[in-house]
Scaffold this motif. Structure first.
Motif, PDB file in Angstrom:
ATOM      1  N   ALA A 164      43.266  43.905  42.758  1.00 49.99           N
ATOM      2  CA  ALA A 164      43.457  45.354  42.903  1.00 49.99           C
ATOM      3  C   ALA A 164      42.177  46.102  43.232  1.00 49.99           C
ATOM      4  N   THR A 165      41.037  45.417  43.198  1.00 42.62           N
ATOM      5  CA  THR A 165      39.782  46.134  43.448  1.00 42.62           C
ATOM      6  C   THR A 165      39.783  46.758  44.837  1.00 42.62           C
ATOM      7  N   PHE A 166      39.235  47.953  44.908  1.00 44.33           N
ATOM      8  CA  PHE A 166      39.006  48.669  46.166  1.00 44.33           C
ATOM      9  C   PHE A 166      40.290  49.005  46.930  1.00 44.33           C
ATOM     10  N   THR A 167      41.415  49.049  46.207  1.00 45.60           N
ATOM     11  CA  THR A 167      42.665  49.442  46.845  1.00 45.60           C
ATOM     12  C   THR A 167      42.526  50.844  47.434  1.00 45.60           C
ATOM     13  N   GLY A 168      42.888  50.979  48.685  1.00 46.75           N
ATOM     14  CA  GLY A 168      42.765  52.262  49.365  1.00 46.75           C
ATOM     15  C   GLY A 168      41.527  52.387  50.210  1.00 46.75           C
ATOM     16  N   ALA A 169      40.595  51.434  50.077  1.00 45.37           N
ATOM     17  CA  ALA A 169      39.371  51.448  50.877  1.00 45.37           C
ATOM     18  C   ALA A 169      39.544  50.556  52.110  1.00 45.37           C
ATOM     19  N   GLN A 170      38.552  50.597  52.995  1.00 48.16           N
ATOM     20  CA  GLN A 170      38.517  49.682  54.141  1.00 48.16           C
ATOM     21  C   GLN A 170      38.005  48.328  53.631  1.00 48.16           C
ATOM     22  N   VAL A 171      38.890  47.562  53.041  1.00 50.92           N
ATOM     23  CA  VAL A 171      38.443  46.358  52.347  1.00 50.92           C
ATOM     24  C   VAL A 171      38.938  45.090  53.038  1.00 50.92           C
ATOM     25  N   ARG A 172      38.045  44.108  53.119  1.00 52.43           N
ATOM     26  CA  ARG A 172      38.398  42.754  53.524  1.00 52.43           C
ATOM     27  C   ARG A 172      37.988  41.841  52.385  1.00 52.43           C
TER      28      ARG A 172
END
Length: 200
Positions: A164-172
């Motif tokens: 769930a970390t960084f949900t909503g961010a530009q994450v890969r």
């Protein structure tokens, strides 16, 4: 720019930075074991963070921040309703014990992480202040790309929290199935190409 996690210092990054000689870099130090160091950052930069270091960069991003490589990182450590994390009671217990046995708490934490290196004199006030931040803080996500690298055998971060970390961010995301909580030390062969990839 390299930002270490709770209970460590700038020396944590030495093995990894030695593998990235082609890039200029600065390393911060919270001062848990000596004088703190807040390096000046000029121009565009990538933040390479470990664990609590990710929260620190999100809370006070350097000017020109272009992206984050968050290794074993997170934007919030403790669980809240609807958001998985480490139970608050774990931090409360650490804080209570820290009042009477700060070195013991730190030694146990580092052992849990997988570090058996000895450490010298500590600054209990700096460590206690950041332990409170670990319990309570939740900095906002930034509008920059985030590469999240997690270990599947991380003894600190529950699987549902890592997912769930960084949900909503530009994450890969990159997952190292056998990796623990100290991937910069345990799996530099994974971290270095990932950092170079984001830099390019």
């Amino acid at each position: 720019m390299f930002a270490h996690g709770w209970g460590f210092d700038r020396h944590f990054w030495e093995p990894l930075t030695a593998l990235l000689p082609e890039w200029a870099h600065v390393i911060d130090d919270r001062g848990y074991f000596g004088a703190p160091h807040e390096p000046a950052v000029e121009g565009p930069c990538i933040a390479v963070t470990h664990s609590f270091g990710t929260m620190r960069v999100l809370a006070a991003p350097p000017p020109g921040l272009a992206g984050i490589v968050a290794i074993n990182g997170f934007e919030r450590f403790t669980a809240v309703p609807g958001r998985p994390g480490v139970p608050v009671r774990v931090l409360d217990r650490m804080l209570r014990r820290f009042e009477t046995d700060p070195r013991g708490v730190l030694a146990e934490f580092r052992k849990t992480c997988g570090s058996t290196y000895a450490f010298g004199e500590i600054d209990p006030e700096a460590l206690a202040a950041d332990l409170l931040r670990l319990r309570d803080a939740a900095p906002s996500l930034l509008d920059v790309p985030i590469l999240a690298i997690h270990g599947g055998a991380d003894p600190l971060l529950p699987p549902e929290m890592r997912a769930a970390t960084f949900t909503g961010a530009q994450v890969r995301r990159i997952d190292h199935e056998a990796g623990g909580h100290l991937l910069p030390l345990q799996a530099p062969q994974l971290c270095v190409p990932a950092i170079r990839g984001l830099l390019s």
